[in-house]
Motif scaffolding. Structure first.
Motif, PDB file in Angstrom:
ATOM      1  N   GLU A 185      -5.033  75.763  18.042  1.00 17.35           N
ATOM      2  CA  GLU A 185      -4.172  76.041  16.894  1.00 17.35           C
ATOM      3  C   GLU A 185      -5.066  76.301  15.692  1.00 17.35           C
ATOM      4  N   THR A 222      -6.013  77.160  11.835  1.00 11.41           N
ATOM      5  CA  THR A 222      -5.497  76.846  10.512  1.00 11.41           C
ATOM      6  C   THR A 222      -6.161  77.734   9.472  1.00 11.41           C
ATOM      7  N   SER A 258      -2.852  82.652  21.271  1.00  7.84           N
ATOM      8  CA  SER A 258      -2.740  81.589  20.283  1.00  7.84           C
ATOM      9  C   SER A 258      -1.766  81.946  19.168  1.00  7.84           C
ATOM     10  N   GLY A 285       1.918  82.161  20.194  1.00  7.52           N
ATOM     11  CA  GLY A 285       2.492  80.933  20.734  1.00  7.52           C
ATOM     12  C   GLY A 285       2.548  80.892  22.250  1.00  7.52           C
ATOM     13  N   GLY A 344       0.596  77.963  23.734  1.00  5.57           N
ATOM     14  CA  GLY A 344       1.343  76.703  23.716  1.00  5.57           C
ATOM     15  C   GLY A 344       2.387  76.642  24.811  1.00  5.57           C
TER      16      GLY A 344
END
Length: 305
Positions: free
Chosen positions: A55, A57, A173, A176, A179
């Motif tokens: 993830e 940032t 990534s 999504g 995930g």
């Protein structure tokens, strides 16, 4: 004892590589084949897996931009100090910048933080990958050939398994999908396949690094000068990163990743772009010497982190 358990296997694998070479137990063609497997299969799988499940940032993006900028400044400074290295100044700037994370940094970092911590150094290494396939590649091809076919360079870069893995990983990534994969019922199977493919990575890389270590005394004075220049330039670059992003360092894994990256030798592929034998001897010897320096730095990182 804990530090010994981390450091000694690394040293033993390097020694094993040197031993295999001295006894002619494996040849250069075999080692080249192992490197191809590492570079074209294992590392892309490692990168894709780490990036697709990470993830990202805003801080990650800032750090990537900052490191890319620092590397660019180091390369410029390397060109400015070329006269200090005499006849070896042509390729000296490229030995002062960028780092061999894939073939050395990742395996060393995994001995400290395990496979699960790999996404940390991969996020940091995005700056190095982008730099290596843009400014670094353009500049070293210009130095080697006097001109650059920009279209061919872009084509070759985009078709590199490592670049493809990074792009696909970022897509997974950002969208999504990574995930979703992690949360799906097929993830245990996917994870087992990744572990099987990448499991031998650390040992194989360190054996090939040990095999390739070669110090030619005839160029050691110039090699020592360039190595000192790399230490000073990268030390200043690391200090700049520390200062610019001083609020980031509560994460010791991230701090260790950045420190390790700035302590690594230059790109192992650099000698490929050098056609003259004397220049190639100089480049290869510098990378070998700095690999040993990096192992010392790695031991210190293992002690203090």
């Amino acid at each position: 004892m804990e530090i010994g358990a981390i450091v000694l296997p690394v040293i033993l694998m390097l020694v094993l590589g040197t031993f295999l070479k001295s006894k002619n137990m494996i040849g250069s063609e075999c080692v080249s084949g192992i490197k191809n497997i590492i570079a074209n299969i294992m590392l892309p799988v490692v990168l894709f897996n780490a990036i697709s499940t990470a993830e990202f940032t805003g801080n990650d993006i800032k750090l990537v931009v900052g490191i890319y900028g620092v590397f660019t400044v180091i390369l410029v400074l390397g060109f400015l100090i070329r006269p200090l290295f005499g006849t070896y100044g042509r390729f000296a700037p490229f030995l002062c910048v960028s780092c061999e994370t894939g073939m050395l940094g990742y395996p060393l970092y995994m001995t400290l933080y395990g496979q699960e911590g790999l996404s940390t150094i991969v996020r940091v290494d995005l700056a190095n990958i982008l730099f290596a396939f843009t400014i670094f590649l353009f500049a070293i091809k210009a130095a080697a050939n006097g001109n650059v076919d920009k279209k061919r360079m872009a084509w070759d870069s985009l078709h590199s398994p490592i670049v493809i893995a990074v792009i696909l990983g970022l897509v997974m990534s950002v969208t999504g999908l990574g995930g979703m994969l992690t949360a799906s019922s097929v993830f245990p199977v996917y994870s087992s396949v990744v572990d099987m493919v990448t499991g031998p990575l650390t040992a194989l890389v360190l054996i090939t690094v040990g095999y390739d270590l070669a110090l030619d005394k005839s160029v050691m004075v110039s090699v020592a000068k360039v190595s000192l220049a790399r230490i000073l330039l990268n030390g200043c670059g690391l200090a700049a990163i520390f200062f610019l992003f001083r609020s980031f360092w509560s994460d010791r894994g991230l701090l260790a990743a950045v420190v390790l990256m700035f302590c690594l030798p230059g790109q192992f592929i650099t000698p490929i772009y050098v056609s003259e034998e004397e220049q190639r001897k100089f480049v290869s010897t510098q990378i070998s010497l700095y690999t040993l320096i990096s192992i010392v730095a790695y031991v210190l990182i293992a002690v203090f982190f």
